[in-house]
Enzyme design. Structure first.
Site, PDB file in Angstrom:
ATOM      1  N   GLU A  95      12.715   8.611  -6.238  1.00 45.52           N
ATOM      2  CA  GLU A  95      11.651   9.464  -6.157  1.00 45.52           C
ATOM      3  C   GLU A  95      11.145   9.188  -4.607  1.00 45.52           C
ATOM      4  O   GLU A  95      11.332   8.147  -4.020  1.00 45.52           O
ATOM      5  CB  GLU A  95      10.659   9.615  -7.104  1.00 45.52           C
ATOM      6  CG  GLU A  95       9.997   8.558  -7.500  1.00 45.52           C
ATOM      7  CD  GLU A  95       8.823   8.482  -8.387  1.00 45.52           C
ATOM      8  OE1 GLU A  95       8.739   9.770  -8.991  1.00 45.52           O
ATOM      9  OE2 GLU A  95       8.356   7.582  -8.959  1.00 45.52           O
ATOM     10  N   ASP A 145       0.026   9.597  -4.541  1.00 43.36           N
ATOM     11  CA  ASP A 145       1.152   9.958  -3.594  1.00 43.36           C
ATOM     12  C   ASP A 145       0.640  10.600  -2.258  1.00 43.36           C
ATOM     13  O   ASP A 145       1.032  11.603  -1.492  1.00 43.36           O
ATOM     14  CB  ASP A 145       1.912  11.404  -4.447  1.00 43.36           C
ATOM     15  CG  ASP A 145       2.204  10.964  -5.719  1.00 43.36           C
ATOM     16  OD1 ASP A 145       2.738   9.855  -5.975  1.00 43.36           O
ATOM     17  OD2 ASP A 145       2.097  12.010  -6.632  1.00 43.36           O
TER      18      ASP A 145
END
Ligand code: CA
Ligand code: CA
Ligand code: CA
Length: 797
Positions: free
Chosen positions: A424, A227
């Site tokens: 997301e 991420d």
């Protein structure tokens, strides 16, 4: 009695078939040892103390042999010779009672050799544990050629309920019912040396080669990081990542259990100012009992921005507390120190407009507009259980909200972002007056997927004229990046960010590439950071990014004539890093300092494109902490097997930090520098904190500049920009020259820059080279130095 022996022996053979299969898997799966060094449980395993602690296996009344010391040793001056064997189980034995425990895992190695010319050309040998009674287990094996030393190897776990009150280890040949009928085949003499049994201590050090020299991706190969969120500050990009390594628990075969994310409560930070040499700044303790934000359990999917608040620049690190909310901690610099200024989560279901009852309030993405107003995008998931096409394609599970001036509060109500197939990983950025919301699409909730939206598991984006949108389905513009599985075999989720450095946009994504290289193809959800260039069409839409191992070009060379933290790495194999007390010599007293450790014989690290200049280097210095006698650091250029240009013997008091220097002769120009580590096998050799190089003092002085050049479009005209920063200690007159014009700036002060953007008056230009000349008075003499910097082609139609 004889019958019972047969039965137990058959069971032993069956057990070995399983052990053999595990051994095969272990060899295929790992490129090196997967365990930390642990003490040898065997006494006198090398037989250097004669036959001390050894006796002949006496598990059955029929077993019997003679042990004697032999000088034909595998290592040292002595080994054991077994003669007069009466059964296949007749061999040297050692009592391990009280030294091994049920439920624990052990690794065994030993050397074995037989020489009888009448024996078969190859022969299998076993190391076998006898736990008392009739419980025998083969724990290691080798099939060895006659006359040669073979290596018995194995890893075994003693069953949890096993009694180990009379545990013994011995060496033998495979059982047969009547060995005396062919004694040359079954009862040959043999020799044993170097017996080792160590407890298997799991190590998270990655010994496999995870990043090939010359390649840019993954960015780091000694740990994981997911991420990735990029943040540029003072010409350096910092990447903040979910610390997947916290979930990495490799077993004896080198394969970890699957990443559940549940224990992740720290954030990993790396940085680079050239996009090839990455500094490991370690982990920020964000959540959990030892975290800055003790009210949170997890720290996933970070996002970073800085802002001057009350006259002081502060650094705001947002994080997801699993799916339930998002928080923020505050730093004094991009690498801390960190504080909790809020005391509770920033985004919860109580945040106005945040929750629709089914969405996850995670994945914060922060953006500050030119007017100083901050925004946070967040959210994801949103399966309402209807399995409907509407819910699949428009879950409306993500949000955008204004941040307060303090950046740790929200203002007003969160607005729905209706991004097609959203799941997301929301990220907001701005370019040329347009706002971009990028996100990861979902994997389908059950309803048919709208072909007008993105494919599943991809990074897609919207474009709008305001950070608040409105972000409607009509603002959908396409995809930036297909699922990583398209390019790397292993798919999984993804998360992205966009940043600009030296005039070029870049895209961060993650992929399970290091995980795959460790296991030889399988993945367990451990993700690694990657970079790609991000380019735009004239209308502002984004050109799709392709995933690869090549990554991006190094944007400038590395200056060696200073302290370089040793945790700055382009490529490496076999090392790990750890934080030590005290600040960083390179990044300041407030910045964390790491060292390279778990250095075994054969491990190495490297720096890419080190510029030694025309004068060259005179010496190289390492700040090291020796752990054994006999270690050394070899310096090589452009390859880890290239000739050694300098050797630093790591010869200093053990356990003390010491600076050691070696001469470097005639190393000039730009080279990749490899540090290869050598010393005794099976030991952690030393730790390394930092490097530095000394310039050759006899070389002619030069006016030091950092020169960059780039092309860009303004409307339909191409411009070539040239920047020269005066890195010397005296004022310099700097002339910037391109095919499109020249500009001279007189008396550029130290640390200041000369800059010009040349209008080429053309819509399209080829790549080219800018030349920069600098003149200064150094030590009473006028010195002139010349530099080149390349710029890329540009097409502005
Ligand atoms: Ca020996
Ligand atoms: Ca190592
Ligand atoms: Ca260091």
């Amino acid at each position: 009695m004889l019958k019972r022996v047969r039965r137990t022996t058959r069971r032993r053979v069956a057990a070995m078939a399983v052990a053999g299969a595990l051994l095969g898997a272990a060899v295929a799966a790992t490129a090196g040892p997967v365990q930390a060094a642990a003490p040898n449980i065997i006494v006198n395993g090398g037989f250097e103390d004669g036959l001390g602690s050894w006796f002949v296996n006496n598990g059955n009344a029929t077993d019997g042999a003679t042990l004697s010391a032999t000088t034909d040793a595998y290592t040292g001056s002595s080994a054991v010779l077994v003669t007069g064997r009466k059964t296949t189980g007749s061999g040297p034995m050692q009592d391990l009672s009280g030294k091994v425990q049920a439920g624990k895992t052990y690794a065994i190695t030993a050397r074995v050799k037989y020489e009888n010319p009448n024996s078969p050309a190859t022969k299998q040998f076993f190391a076998t544990m006898h736990y008392g009674g009739s419980t025998y287990t083969n724990v290691g094996t080798v099939t060895v050629a006659r006359g040669q030393w073979g290596l018995i190897q194995g890893t075994f776990t003693i069953p949890a309920g096993q009694s180990v009150s009379t545990a013994r280890l011995f060496f033998e040949t495979p059982w047969t019912s009547n060995p005396a009928s062919a004694p040359d085949t079954h009862l040959m003499d043999f020799k044993v040396d170097d017996v080792s049994v160590t407890e298997f201590v799991p190590s998270t050090t990655i010994e496999a080669l995870g990043k090939n020299p010359g390649e840019g991706n993954p960015l780091i190969s000694h740990k994981f990081g997911a991420d990735g969120n990029a943040f540029v500050h003072d010409g350096r990009v910092y990447i903040y990542m979910t610390n997947d390594t916290q979930e990495y628990k490799p077993g004896p075969t080198g394969v970890s259990s699957t990443n559940t994310y549940a224990s992740i409560n720290t954030i990993t930070v790396i940085s680079s100012d050239d996009l090839m040499n990455w500094v490991d700044h370690g982990e920020i303790p964000v959540a959990g009992p030892n975290g800055v934000a003790r009210y949170a359990n997890n720290s996933w999917a970070p996002a970073m921005e800085s802002k001057v608040v009350d006259g002081k620049e502060k650094f705001f690190l947002y994080f997801a507390n699993n799916g339930g909310g998002s928080g923020v901690i505050v730093g004094d610099s991009p690498v801390g120190p960190w504080h909790d200024e809020r005391g509770n989560l920033l985004i919860t279901s109580a945040t106005p407009g945040a929750s629709n009852g089914i969405n996850w309030l995670f994945d914060p993405g922060v953006f500050i507009d030119d007017d100083g107003q901050g925004y946070l995008v967040f959210g994801g998931g949103g399966d309402d259980g209807t399995r409907s096409a509407e819910n699949t394609n428009h879950p409306k599970s993500t949000r955008v909200i204004r941040l307060g001036d303090d950046m740790i509060s929200t203002k007003g109500s969160a607005e729905v972002i209706d991004a097609p197939l959203v799941f997301e990983a929301g990220h907001l950025f701005k370019r040329d007056g347009k706002y971009y919301y990028s996100y990861s699409s979902n994997f389908g909730f059950g309803g048919p997927i709208d072909p007008n939206g993105p494919p599943t598991g991809a990074i897609a984006y919207l474009m709008a004229d305001s950070p608040m949108g409105p972000w409607t389905p009509e603002t959908y513009k396409g995809i930036i990046f297909k699922n990583p599985g398209t390019y790397f075999g292993a798919g999984g989720n993804n998360h992205q960010s966009v940043f600009k450095l030296d005039g070029q946009y870049y895209f961060t994504y993650h992929a399970q590439t290091l995980n795959s290289r460790i296991t030889g193809g399988a993945t367990q959800g451990f993700r690694s950071p990657h970079l790609a260039k991000l380019d735009f069409n004239p209308d502002g839409t984004i050109k799709e990014v392709k995933g690869d191992y090549k990554g991006v070009e190094q944007i400038h060379n590395l200056d060696p004539y200073r302290v370089i933290e040793a945790e700055t790495i382009a490529w490496q194999q076999g090392i790990a890093t750890k934080k030590i007390d005290g600040g960083s010599e390179e990044f300041g007293a407030q910045a964390p300092n790491l060292v390279v450790h778990d250095i075994d014989n054969g491990d190495w690290t490297s720096l890419a494109k080190v510029d030694f200049g025309t004068g060259g280097a005179a010496g190289v210095t390492a700040k090291v902490r020796p752990l054994v006698v006999g270690g050394k650091i070899e310096v090589r250029l452009d390859g880890r097997t290239s000739p050694v240009v300098a050797t630093i013997p790591v010869d200093a008091p053990l356990g003390e930090w010491t600076k050691l220097t070696a001469k470097l002769d005639g190393v000039k120009g730009v080279h990749d520098v490899y540090f290869t580590y050598a010393g005794p096998d099976g030991a952690d050799l030393f730790e390394v904190d930092s490097w530095s190089f000394d310039a050759n003092p006899s070389s002619s002085p030069e006016v030091k500049l950092t020169v960059t050049s780039s092309s860009r479009c303004i409307g339909s005209s191409a411009y070539v920009a040239v920047t020269a920063v005066n890195d010397s200690g005296v004022p310099a007159t700097i002339t910037l020259t391109t095919p499109y014009g020249s500009k001279t700036v007189a008396d550029v002060a130290p640390g200041k820059q000369a800059y010009q953007s040349f209008n080429t008056r053309a819509a399209q230009i080829d790549a080219g080279t800018a030349t920069v000349k600098a003149t200064a008075t150094i030590d009473g003499k006028q010195v002139t130095s010349t530099y080149d910097a390349t710029y890329t082609a540009a097409s502005c139609r």
